[in-house]
Design a protein around this motif. Structure first.
Motif, PDB file in Angstrom:
ATOM      1  N   UNK A   1      10.410  30.198  22.070  1.00 36.43           N
ATOM      2  CA  UNK A   1       9.284  30.428  23.067  1.00 36.43           C
ATOM      3  C   UNK A   1       8.287  29.237  22.944  1.00 36.43           C
ATOM      4  N   UNK A   2       7.896  28.788  21.794  1.00 39.37           N
ATOM      5  CA  UNK A   2       6.983  27.475  21.603  1.00 39.37           C
ATOM      6  C   UNK A   2       7.699  26.333  22.562  1.00 39.37           C
ATOM      7  N   UNK A   3       8.846  26.284  22.437  1.00 42.86           N
ATOM      8  CA  UNK A   3       9.448  24.862  23.089  1.00 42.86           C
ATOM      9  C   UNK A   3       9.348  25.395  24.772  1.00 42.86           C
ATOM     10  N   UNK A   4       9.787  26.439  25.127  1.00 46.07           N
ATOM     11  CA  UNK A   4       9.654  27.043  26.440  1.00 46.07           C
ATOM     12  C   UNK A   4       8.241  26.845  27.076  1.00 46.07           C
ATOM     13  N   UNK A   5       7.282  27.581  26.578  1.00 44.34           N
ATOM     14  CA  UNK A   5       5.977  27.357  26.837  1.00 44.34           C
ATOM     15  C   UNK A   5       5.588  26.134  26.989  1.00 44.34           C
ATOM     16  N   UNK A   6       5.902  25.383  26.041  1.00 44.11           N
ATOM     17  CA  UNK A   6       5.198  24.092  26.084  1.00 44.11           C
ATOM     18  C   UNK A   6       5.607  23.230  27.280  1.00 44.11           C
ATOM     19  N   UNK A   7       6.789  23.287  27.483  1.00 47.20           N
ATOM     20  CA  UNK A   7       7.549  22.662  28.896  1.00 47.20           C
ATOM     21  C   UNK A   7       6.593  23.352  30.013  1.00 47.20           C
ATOM     22  N   UNK A   8       6.427  24.565  30.081  1.00 43.36           N
ATOM     23  CA  UNK A   8       5.873  24.985  31.246  1.00 43.36           C
ATOM     24  C   UNK A   8       4.401  24.415  31.536  1.00 43.36           C
ATOM     25  N   UNK A   9       3.723  24.515  30.440  1.00 41.58           N
ATOM     26  CA  UNK A   9       2.381  23.930  30.284  1.00 41.58           C
ATOM     27  C   UNK A   9       2.462  22.407  30.936  1.00 41.58           C
ATOM     28  N   UNK A  10       3.392  21.614  30.711  1.00 45.89           N
ATOM     29  CA  UNK A  10       3.562  20.140  31.147  1.00 45.89           C
ATOM     30  C   UNK A  10       3.967  20.282  32.539  1.00 45.89           C
ATOM     31  N   UNK A  11       4.507  21.376  33.147  1.00 48.66           N
ATOM     32  CA  UNK A  11       5.095  20.978  34.521  1.00 48.66           C
ATOM     33  C   UNK A  11       3.764  20.842  35.443  1.00 48.66           C
ATOM     34  N   UNK A  12       4.042  20.053  36.638  1.00 45.80           N
ATOM     35  CA  UNK A  12       3.175  19.895  37.873  1.00 45.80           C
ATOM     36  C   UNK A  12       3.178  21.348  38.379  1.00 45.80           C
ATOM     37  N   UNK A  13       1.702  21.804  38.642  1.00 46.47           N
ATOM     38  CA  UNK A  13       1.594  23.209  39.245  1.00 46.47           C
ATOM     39  C   UNK A  13       1.895  23.190  40.598  1.00 46.47           C
ATOM     40  N   UNK A  14       1.570  22.254  41.405  1.00 46.82           N
ATOM     41  CA  UNK A  14       1.416  22.474  42.833  1.00 46.82           C
ATOM     42  C   UNK A  14       2.395  21.562  43.529  1.00 46.82           C
ATOM     43  N   UNK A  15       3.805  21.362  42.638  1.00 52.73           N
ATOM     44  CA  UNK A  15       4.931  20.686  43.249  1.00 52.73           C
ATOM     45  C   UNK A  15       5.995  21.743  43.099  1.00 52.73           C
ATOM     46  N   UNK A  16       6.435  22.418  44.321  1.00 51.81           N
ATOM     47  CA  UNK A  16       7.879  23.290  44.276  1.00 51.81           C
ATOM     48  C   UNK A  16       8.880  22.400  44.078  1.00 51.81           C
ATOM     49  N   UNK A  17       9.901  23.042  43.362  1.00 51.58           N
ATOM     50  CA  UNK A  17      11.325  22.437  43.359  1.00 51.58           C
ATOM     51  C   UNK A  17      11.449  21.257  42.379  1.00 51.58           C
ATOM     52  N   UNK A  18      12.491  20.556  42.294  1.00 51.83           N
ATOM     53  CA  UNK A  18      12.665  19.435  41.678  1.00 51.83           C
ATOM     54  C   UNK A  18      13.874  18.556  42.049  1.00 51.83           C
TER      55      UNK A  18
END
Length: 610
Positions: A408-425
């Motif tokens: 959970x810590x690893x997953x949520x840490x990655x989520x907090x690092x994601x660009x918020x306003x950039x859909x898809x990748x």
């Protein structure tokens, strides 16, 4: 299908006189009240603080692989309860958790500041205790009741938990498990159709504060009722395991269920999240309601979304501008988003109009191939970063609370690092595969984007994903520069191939692949558990529970037979005699005894039985 049981205990847990008066230990576990005795053949499965009874025949659905899902849900609902009850003057108490300031999710910043500066609420809510000002929770498809029992034992601030299942056997087992764990005062077993139950609770005073839906396959048939039965600002927790539909294998089926066409692309897992958010927002809009995503994750073989639902006619008007169509190039994988609506500020008012487009021409400007059209999808942020950070702080500060805390810590840490306003990748290996060159190291590619002045992040949905605000033209310029340092044999490229078209154009910028310090995110530096390996053999979604109560074993047997079939390649043609001849089965084989496959009727009969 027989459940894969992580731990089993043939003895019931120790009894206590009253669960409300039982003292919590250092891990927050309550002593349990139980008068239930194990029936012949029953097994006790332990997960979190719960001990759940299961018949050996596995007459209800249970999937131990989803422990991460249940742990994450407990963490999210706890944080949601902390905010909601703080507004009602109640403080939630989680054993093992340090004191911290509560930050309200309320949109009124001044109100939040007043709450933070106020004295401690005189009323406290602890796990296992009924809170009269607490949350009303509904688990619509409860099966064994494991999730509901865990809510009662691990989430503070609950008034009631309704554990519903359409199966009478499941409902009876839910009641036994609630009694066995000493939470009958909180968990109420229900045997109803989930949709009808939610439709009946649409009244403003009857709505649930939290609704959790974790069906086998698609939740589409429950969404209309769910968006009506959840309270104002309430929390919806939705799981989708029909990833073949959401990830692009069956775009027409996806449209019939979710009102959106899925595309088979590298970003399919994030697109799946945005499709379910689009469907939720669209159905909520019918009733003048709208959604606010808190946390949306793609995990293993399913996706999980946590959204709040509000009412407001003015906000619902923004819905069209939050959705977008996706133009995906079939040649090079470049994609463009086209918003469905347009809104512009006109003084104190908002002006709404139709969007203009399309953003692409008849052919891709980079490789000359055609475009696929997918969507609509949710094009706004899919996480509330402040809320995610609060959940992350709670989990990392109390690591013994959940069995999957590290993940959970690893997953949520990655989520907090994601660009918020950039859909898809994009994925680095797909970019390099398109032009047939070596794959650049992830840090070098990220550094090149940063040197070019663009933002970049990883994505929790894919291991080698790159989210960036750089346009496709800038990305292909960087790849052209990489190809100059790692040249391909252009004479072998077809003149009409995407690689030939892309490499025939000179780059308009000089990419710098020198690794930057900020190219490596903290979650990667700290070696957090971000993308977990499969925990066991034959791991994945289980078979569907039968309506009569029971799970067929033929699907699991078939999966075991074909597990890792590609890892053991046949090198000797004589081994082909172990496989039945399909043409012989159809009566069209002309090779007779010289056929390299088996004409043995036993093989054919076995295949028919499967």
């Amino acid at each position: 299908m027989d459940p894969e049981v992580p731990t089993a205990d043939p003895q019931p847990p120790p009894a206590a006189d009253n669960v409300s008066a039982a003292a919590a230990d250092g891990n927050g576990a309550q002593e349990k009240t139980t008068s239930a005795e194990l029936l012949p053949g029953e097994t006790v499965v332990k997960e979190g603080k719960a001990a759940i009874l299961f018949p050996n025949a596995n007459e209800v659905f249970y999937n131990p692989v989803q422990e991460f899902n249940r742990d994450l849900t407990c963490a999210v609902i706890t944080e949601f309860a902390r905010d909601q009850l703080a507004q009602r003057g109640v403080k939630v108490v989680v054993p093992g958790e340090k004191e911290r300031v509560v930050v309200s999710l309320s949109e009124d910043a001044n109100e939040a500041e007043e709450k933070n500066g106020a004295e401690e609420p005189p009323v406290t809510a602890e796990i296992g205790e009924k809170c009269e000002l607490g949350l009303r929770v509904l688990e619509g498809l409860a099966a064994s009741g494991l999730r509901s029992v865990r809510f009662a034992l691990e989430v503070p601030g609950l008034r009631s938990v309704t554990a519903n299942d359409f199966s009478t056997k499941a409902a009876a087992l839910i009641a036994r498990n609630a009694q066995y764990n000493g939470v009958s005062h909180l968990v109420q077993a229900s045997c109803r159709d989930a949709s009808m139950l939610m439709y009946e609770m649409r009244g403003k005073k009857e709505r649930y504060d939290v609704i959790d839906l974790d069906p086998y396959g698609s939740p589409a048939s429950f969404l209309d009722a769910a968006v009506q039965a959840v309270s104002e600002g309430g929390l919806l927790c939705i799981t989708c395991t029909d990833m073949a539909v959401l990830a692009g294998n069956n775009g027409e089926t996806c449209y019939s269920k979710y009102g959106s066409v899925s595309i088979k692309a590298k970003y399919c897992h994030e697109m799946a999240l945005r499709i379910i958010l689009h469907s939720l927002d669209q159905r909520a809009g019918v009733y003048q309601r709208y959604i606010q995503p808190l946390l949306c994750v793609s995990v293993d073989f399913y996706i999980r979304v946590f959204v709040r639902v509000f009412t407001g006619q003015a906000m619902v008007k923004n819905s069209a501008s939050k959705q977008a169509l996706v133009y995906n190039c079939v040649g090079c994988g470049s994609f463009h988003l086209q918003r469905m609506g347009r809104r512009t500020a006109n003084g104190k008012h908002m002006k709404y109009s139709a969007a203009t487009g399309p953003p692409v021409g008849p052919e891709c400007e980079h490789c000359g191939q055609r475009h696929q059209l997918g969507g609509p999808i949710w094009a706004e942020p899919i996480h509330d970063m402040k809320f995610v950070q609060n959940v992350l702080s709670s989990v990392s500060g109390n690591p013994t609370r959940f069995g999957t805390s590290k993940r959970i810590e690893g997953m949520l840490s990655m989520v907090t690092e994601e660009l918020e306003d950039v859909p898809l990748y994009y994925t680095v290996d797909n970019l390099s595969s398109t032009i047939h060159t070596n794959t650049p190291p992830l840090l070098q590619f990220r550094s090149a984007l940063l040197h070019a002045g663009h933002q970049v992040s990883l994505s929790h949905a894919c291991k080698n994903a790159v989210k960036t605000d750089a346009p496709p033209a800038a990305i292909w310029d960087i790849m052209r520069c990489w190809e100059k340092e790692n040249p391909v044999k252009r004479e072998k490229l077809s003149p009409t191939s995407p690689a030939s078209k892309i490499l025939s154009t000179e780059p308009s910028l000089e990419a710098c692949f020198t690794v930057r310090e900020d190219a490596n995110p903290q979650s990667r530096k700290r070696h957090l558990t971000r993308f977990q390996e499969n925990p066991q053999a034959f791991w994945g979604p289980k078979a569907r529970a039968k309506a009569s109560g029971g799970i067929a074993t033929n699907l699991q047997d078939k999966r075991k037979k074909f597990q890792n079939k590609r890892k053991h390649q046949i090198t000797d043609s004589s081994q082909l005699k172990n496989f039945p001849c399909k043409k012989f089965k159809q009566g069209t084989c002309k090779h007779g005894d010289k056929c390299c496959y088996s004409h043995d009727l036993e093989h054919t009969q076995e295949e028919k039985m499967e």
